[in-house]
Write a protein that holds these residues in place. Sequence first.
Motif, short mmCIF file in Angstrom:
data_model
loop_
_atom_site.label_atom_id
_atom_site.label_comp_id
_atom_site.label_asym_id
_atom_site.label_seq_id
_atom_site.Cartn_x
_atom_site.Cartn_y
_atom_site.Cartn_z
N THR A 75 -9.37 124.52 13.28
CA THR A 75 -10.67 123.86 13.39
C THR A 75 -10.50 122.34 13.46
OG1 THR A 75 -11.67 125.66 12.12
CG2 THR A 75 -12.95 123.64 12.31
N PRO A 76 -10.80 121.74 14.61
CA PRO A 76 -10.71 120.29 14.75
C PRO A 76 -11.78 119.57 13.91
CG PRO A 76 -10.80 121.36 16.91
CD PRO A 76 -11.15 122.39 15.87
N THR A 77 -11.56 118.29 13.68
CA THR A 77 -12.46 117.47 12.87
C THR A 77 -13.10 116.37 13.70
OG1 THR A 77 -11.21 117.82 10.82
CG2 THR A 77 -12.53 115.82 10.93
N LEU A 84 -3.53 122.26 18.92
CA LEU A 84 -2.82 121.12 18.32
C LEU A 84 -3.08 121.00 16.82
CD1 LEU A 84 -3.25 118.41 21.09
CD2 LEU A 84 -1.11 119.43 20.31
N THR A 85 -4.30 121.32 16.39
CA THR A 85 -4.60 121.21 14.95
C THR A 85 -3.71 122.15 14.15
OG1 THR A 85 -6.38 122.85 15.07
CG2 THR A 85 -7.03 120.55 15.25
N PHE A 86 -3.58 123.37 14.64
CA PHE A 86 -2.76 124.35 13.94
C PHE A 86 -1.30 123.91 13.91
CE2 PHE A 86 -0.25 128.29 13.85
CZ PHE A 86 -0.66 128.76 12.61
N GLU A 87 -0.78 123.46 15.04
CA GLU A 87 0.62 123.00 15.10
C GLU A 87 0.85 121.78 14.21
OE1 GLU A 87 3.21 124.52 16.62
OE2 GLU A 87 1.77 126.10 17.05
N TYR A 88 -0.10 120.89 14.18
CA TYR A 88 0.01 119.66 13.38
C TYR A 88 0.17 119.95 11.90
CZ TYR A 88 -1.48 115.11 11.48
OH TYR A 88 -1.56 113.93 10.80
N THR A 89 -0.50 120.95 11.40
CA THR A 89 -0.46 121.24 9.96
C THR A 89 0.89 121.79 9.52
OG1 THR A 89 -1.44 123.43 10.27
CG2 THR A 89 -2.93 121.61 9.74
#
Length: 113
Positions: free
Chosen positions: A35-37, A86-91
Amino acid sequence: ESEKNIWLQRAHLLIVTSIKEGYGLVTLEAAACGTPTISYDIPGIRDAVLHQKTGILAQKKEPLEISRLICEILGDTARYNSMQKLTFEYTKAHTKERTGVAFEKIVTHFCLP
């Protein structure tokens, strides 16, 4: 925790309208659910959201700007889908161990003689 994760997984976006934040942990929790912010560009959130990659940081601290950005991202399916991935990969880089080491470096540098 499990109920919170269910809500974050169901959400299209996390909207953070704080004008002061210590650290954007909630943005990382949302990102882990894909989930993007969308938030105001403030310290704390800025440290946890990659602008235009894992979310959008509004330059104007106005509700109308947040609304505009919500419509913009939800109206661009390809961009939204890219942000979700990208959000998932970033975490993955934000483990407890890595965050603890980084925090220790900051405290040591700024707080200890």
